[in-house]
Write a protein that holds these residues in place. Structure first.
Motif, PDB file in Angstrom:
ATOM      1  N   VAL A  98       0.849  -1.192   0.000  1.00  0.00           N
ATOM      2  CA  VAL A  98       0.000   0.000   0.000  1.00  0.00           C
ATOM      3  C   VAL A  98       0.881   1.238   0.000  1.00  0.00           C
ATOM      4  CG1 VAL A  98      -1.778   1.308   1.228  1.00  0.00           C
ATOM      5  CG2 VAL A  98      -1.828  -1.202   1.249  1.00  0.00           C
ATOM      6  N   ILE A  99       0.655   2.117  -0.966  1.00  0.00           N
ATOM      7  CA  ILE A  99       1.382   3.392  -1.041  1.00  0.00           C
ATOM      8  C   ILE A  99       0.373   4.499  -1.337  1.00  0.00           C
ATOM      9  CG2 ILE A  99       3.135   4.730  -2.273  1.00  0.00           C
ATOM     10  CD1 ILE A  99       4.517   2.114  -2.993  1.00  0.00           C
ATOM     11  N   GLY A 100       0.425   5.527  -0.531  1.00  0.00           N
ATOM     12  CA  GLY A 100      -0.484   6.660  -0.738  1.00  0.00           C
ATOM     13  C   GLY A 100      -1.947   6.228  -0.696  1.00  0.00           C
ATOM     14  N   GLU A 136      -3.667   0.334  -3.092  1.00  0.00           N
ATOM     15  CA  GLU A 136      -3.171  -1.017  -2.952  1.00  0.00           C
ATOM     16  C   GLU A 136      -2.568  -1.503  -4.268  1.00  0.00           C
ATOM     17  OE1 GLU A 136      -5.698  -3.604  -0.148  1.00  0.00           O
ATOM     18  OE2 GLU A 136      -5.780  -4.593  -2.111  1.00  0.00           O
ATOM     19  N   PHE A 137      -1.431  -2.137  -4.189  1.00  0.00           N
ATOM     20  CA  PHE A 137      -0.778  -2.649  -5.399  1.00  0.00           C
ATOM     21  C   PHE A 137      -0.624  -4.158  -5.323  1.00  0.00           C
ATOM     22  CE2 PHE A 137       0.333   1.746  -4.981  1.00  0.00           C
ATOM     23  CZ  PHE A 137       0.290   2.237  -6.273  1.00  0.00           C
ATOM     24  N   ASN A 138      -1.092  -4.831  -6.362  1.00  0.00           N
ATOM     25  CA  ASN A 138      -0.907  -6.287  -6.422  1.00  0.00           C
ATOM     26  C   ASN A 138       0.472  -6.653  -6.942  1.00  0.00           C
ATOM     27  OD1 ASN A 138      -3.697  -7.384  -5.814  1.00  0.00           O
ATOM     28  ND2 ASN A 138      -4.121  -5.869  -7.413  1.00  0.00           N
ATOM     29  N   SER A 139       1.024  -5.795  -7.758  1.00  0.00           N
ATOM     30  CA  SER A 139       2.334  -6.059  -8.337  1.00  0.00           C
ATOM     31  C   SER A 139       3.404  -5.278  -7.581  1.00  0.00           C
ATOM     32  CB  SER A 139       2.346  -5.644  -9.803  1.00  0.00           C
ATOM     33  OG  SER A 139       3.674  -5.484 -10.251  1.00  0.00           O
ATOM     34  N   ILE A 166      19.994  -2.757   6.285  1.00  0.00           N
ATOM     35  CA  ILE A 166      19.740  -1.908   7.460  1.00  0.00           C
ATOM     36  C   ILE A 166      18.507  -1.036   7.221  1.00  0.00           C
ATOM     37  CG2 ILE A 166      20.672  -0.051   8.909  1.00  0.00           C
ATOM     38  CD1 ILE A 166      23.483  -1.189   8.337  1.00  0.00           C
ATOM     39  N   ILE A 167      18.412  -0.491   6.012  1.00  0.00           N
ATOM     40  CA  ILE A 167      17.247   0.341   5.680  1.00  0.00           C
ATOM     41  C   ILE A 167      15.955  -0.440   5.842  1.00  0.00           C
ATOM     42  CG2 ILE A 167      16.067   1.526   3.781  1.00  0.00           C
ATOM     43  CD1 ILE A 167      18.907   2.327   2.757  1.00  0.00           C
ATOM     44  N   ILE A 168      15.934  -1.656   5.318  1.00  0.00           N
ATOM     45  CA  ILE A 168      14.724  -2.486   5.412  1.00  0.00           C
ATOM     46  C   ILE A 168      14.398  -2.786   6.876  1.00  0.00           C
ATOM     47  CG2 ILE A 168      13.827  -4.808   4.928  1.00  0.00           C
ATOM     48  CD1 ILE A 168      15.295  -4.633   2.197  1.00  0.00           C
ATOM     49  N   GLU A 169      15.435  -3.082   7.645  1.00  0.00           N
ATOM     50  CA  GLU A 169      15.224  -3.393   9.061  1.00  0.00           C
ATOM     51  C   GLU A 169      14.601  -2.224   9.810  1.00  0.00           C
ATOM     52  OE1 GLU A 169      18.854  -4.658  11.054  1.00  0.00           O
ATOM     53  OE2 GLU A 169      18.163  -3.691  12.896  1.00  0.00           O
ATOM     54  N   GLN A 170      14.991  -1.001   9.443  1.00  0.00           N
ATOM     55  CA  GLN A 170      14.584   0.160  10.245  1.00  0.00           C
ATOM     56  C   GLN A 170      13.357   0.890   9.714  1.00  0.00           C
ATOM     57  OE1 GLN A 170      18.212   2.528  10.306  1.00  0.00           O
ATOM     58  NE2 GLN A 170      18.955   1.465  12.132  1.00  0.00           N
ATOM     59  N   SER A 171      12.947   0.594   8.493  1.00  0.00           N
ATOM     60  CA  SER A 171      11.936   1.439   7.853  1.00  0.00           C
ATOM     61  C   SER A 171      10.506   1.089   8.267  1.00  0.00           C
ATOM     62  CB  SER A 171      12.052   1.322   6.330  1.00  0.00           C
ATOM     63  OG  SER A 171      11.211   2.279   5.730  1.00  0.00           O
ATOM     64  N   ASN A 172       9.704   2.124   8.452  1.00  0.00           N
ATOM     65  CA  ASN A 172       8.272   1.929   8.680  1.00  0.00           C
ATOM     66  C   ASN A 172       7.444   2.220   7.433  1.00  0.00           C
ATOM     67  OD1 ASN A 172       8.516   1.347  11.529  1.00  0.00           O
ATOM     68  ND2 ASN A 172       9.073   3.501  11.766  1.00  0.00           N
ATOM     69  N   ILE A 173       8.104   2.613   6.366  1.00  0.00           N
ATOM     70  CA  ILE A 173       7.405   2.856   5.096  1.00  0.00           C
ATOM     71  C   ILE A 173       8.013   1.898   4.056  1.00  0.00           C
ATOM     72  CG2 ILE A 173       6.726   5.247   5.549  1.00  0.00           C
ATOM     73  CD1 ILE A 173       9.211   6.196   4.098  1.00  0.00           C
TER      74      ILE A 173
END
Lengths: 255, 255, 255, 255
Positions: free
Chosen positions: B5-7, B10-13, B171-178
């Motif tokens: 989900v962005i903005g 919902e995106f299936n791809s 590290i980015i993936i571990e810390q990101s909430n978006i």
């Protein structure tokens, strides 16, 4: 897609799977089906000839699947030839995956014994698929000795490190007149895709599927990755570049 | 699979595609359809507002596709904000891919201007997807500033080198909430699969599809690879090991 | 060899060393001497101003050594500027290693605050050596802001992974008009040699020396490796080739 | 440092050098001296037996240098044994570097013929140093056959790619009871240092020195790098870590 032919048999799937390390036979069966594989390796010792009810083969045998017994556990050519003969009798196939690894720690293949056994077995009418180091000269000698494919390792068995031998496998693929199947080391679908993108004819995966949290789903992931890698190979991949190249137009926005 | 989900959409791809470098618009259209992508980037300068007949948008617009205009060509935050406003008007969307790269040779992003523009655009109601270095601290600041995703680069644009920034992206993936979308450098389906296996939420591919011998087929290859990588991530990948581990039983064959 | 000049001071050694993690001050002193380093970093908090007898500085101060206080522990530009001023007073030097890392887990630098602090400190007459991501655009902005060097990281602090950011550091070196010092990640002499072969002006090493079985000997190993790498850079390295090239004559032996 | 012993002779230097590709013999001579090498390979065909005045050997022979004739150009064990006998007569040494590569393009070694020739030559009293793939099982068989060392390749000859076979060479070093010398692929001093850090006993370098802009200086760079790598190995290197570890104190600066 061009089809893969080994020992006169045509294969639609370029994913070979192994049967070790699954937590149960029914789980293994589901994973094999999900993988779409038509070539499934079995270690002879795992098959209990005395107890057909609980036989692992019940979970594998399908018309579209070629059983590929392996000689895992043999230490030299002589033992390998004997094992191959027993396998032919037990499984009713002349396909044999030749694995000769005298060292129990790293399970790396013996080039000398493997060539010797290949020569003997090919003359006996076996379809021989030898597991070997990514050694381009050895691959040519195995081809001359009558091997049906070569199966160079990407990385030591069970390490899941991917294709650390990439530079050598590229040479093998360039020079080989028989199918090149990457065996061992493939720890993720991305590794399998990479092998196919390089032009490998197939990959063999066991550990990465068998020990996944969800083996059936992981088998499907490998199926898709192998197809993706093959498709990309056939579609013509671009090369790596030193400099950036814009995808978007580069004149300044407000010009 | 969990959906992306962005903005609020919902995106299936999980495959975003770019529209640069294709040899023709019809070829581009076929590739976009084959990719299954629901998020397609467009550079504003490429759209000819005066000539709607030959408009690139005719070949992209579909109900299931979210247009993602990019600000390629702008050199600072001020230009980027202006470009975003023009894009919103022209494309009728508040989604904006923020690209600020003052250097025309390597097209690498400017972290300072990108943060500044993100702050402004987020307050103006834009759904901001900034293209940036694989800089974990910057990613957190962009998240705080209201970015909808972060789009760290795997390697410089157009190099096709894959995810050379892997250790930082983990590290980015571990810390990101978006959502974390890997942008630039993805040169082969195996790279896209690897990004997804690491836990990235999506990847953006342009050059590798557009310049392939067969872009439509390559787009399909990327589609499959992204799905394979995501499936593998959700299935639980095994870890890399130092020692070999046999897939087949290790007692000697003739014991 | 061309000499390295920073802040108007000439350095014969291209190996900077840190003073953290040594098991004792005398051991640290021996390692610093063995390293031949003329630039030694010190964290202000480690210096006990009240107890001059046991001061770490007693073990470092030499005429040929430039003390390089760092701002480790600060979280933003404001704290950094304050810390730099205290350091100037305490150590009697306007050299300052700028480290701003808000995240205590990975200790990665904040690009925004680092640029801000560099602008302020450069105007105040400091010789600023900022620790940053391998971000080429940020490096140019720091240069414009008056930084004396840029210190991009090879890999996160203490990971000993070497120069994982190699492709980006090559661009930084190509574009920079101020010295480029590789900081963090250098875990072995071979990594230090690689950095110098790429054309880096210096490297900073701490953990790999401090935690070695024999820190004094390891410091000497790094000294030699840095000199070897620099010498190789100045001697002109050959390029990587796709094909083998014989060193020995290739006509058949018995022709 | 422990000394290296091969064929009963002690070597102070762990850098072996080759004599191919230099632009002139005097330049080669200077590079050999600068390298400090005590083991220098020579291809028999390069030596003009009829013209002792201009002989390459004049530029190599020193008391402290062990000549190491190689069999480059032979295609099988039989030719290798003949070449070794001619070399023994011509050079007055029973040291022989065994190179059997039937493929003129990549110059990769033949494992089968190499083992065969090693068995014969060891029985004839030769000190045999075989050039081979990084194949751990083959290495053990060569050791059993009487090889004095094993010389696994880091990468194909002349590619300068470094130690791409690292994972396999680590196993070879762990298992070997005879010296392990990394041959081929070493393209930079950092590669040589890396080999020594891994615990290799020596490295052989030719192309990277011979084709350098300044071969004499490059030879010195390799000398220092080999010493640095060995020193680091003996000093105990730290391991790679997943997380950052601060070198400086982590409590906040202004606490």
């Amino acid at each position: 897609m061009n089809k893969l032919v080994i020992g006169g048999r045509e294969f639609n799937s370029r994913l070979f799977v192994g049967t070790g390390k699954f937590s149960s036979n029914p789980l293994m069966e589901k994973a094999i089906i999900a993988s779409g594989s038509e070539m499934v390796t079995v270690a002879m010792k795992r098959v209990d000839m005395q107890n057909p009810e609980d036989d692992i083969l019940v979970h594998i045998n399908r018309d579209h699947i070629q059983l590929l017994p392996n000689t895992s556990g043999v230490r030299d050519a002589e033992e390998a030839v004997l094992a191959a003969q027993l396998a032919r009798e037990a499984f009713g196939t002349n396909f044999i995956k030749l694995e000769i690894h005298p060292d129990p720690k790293y399970l790396l293949p013996d080039p000398i014994e493997t060539l010797k056994a290949t020569e003997v077995l090919a003359k006996m009418g076996f379809v021989v698929l030898p597991y070997i180091q990514a050694d381009p000269v050895l691959c040519k000698r195995l081809e001359e000795a009558g091997a049906a494919t070569v199966m160079p390792l990407g990385a030591p068995i069970g390490t899941n490190k991917g294709i650390i031998t990439r530079d050598l496998i590229e040479i093998i693929i360039e020079q080989s007149n028989i199918p090149v199947v990457i065996d061992a080391g493939i720890g993720a679908p991305s590794h399998a895709a990479e092998a196919m993108e390089m032009g490998a004819d197939a990959v063999l995966v066991n550990t990465a599927i068998a020990i996944a949290g969800n083996p059936e789903q992981m088998a499907l992931a490998f199926k898709q990755a192998v197809e993706a890698g093959r498709l990309a190979y056939e579609s013509g991949l671009g090369v790596q570049r030193r400099h950036a190249e814009a995808s978007s137009p580069l004149t300044s926005f407000l010009d």
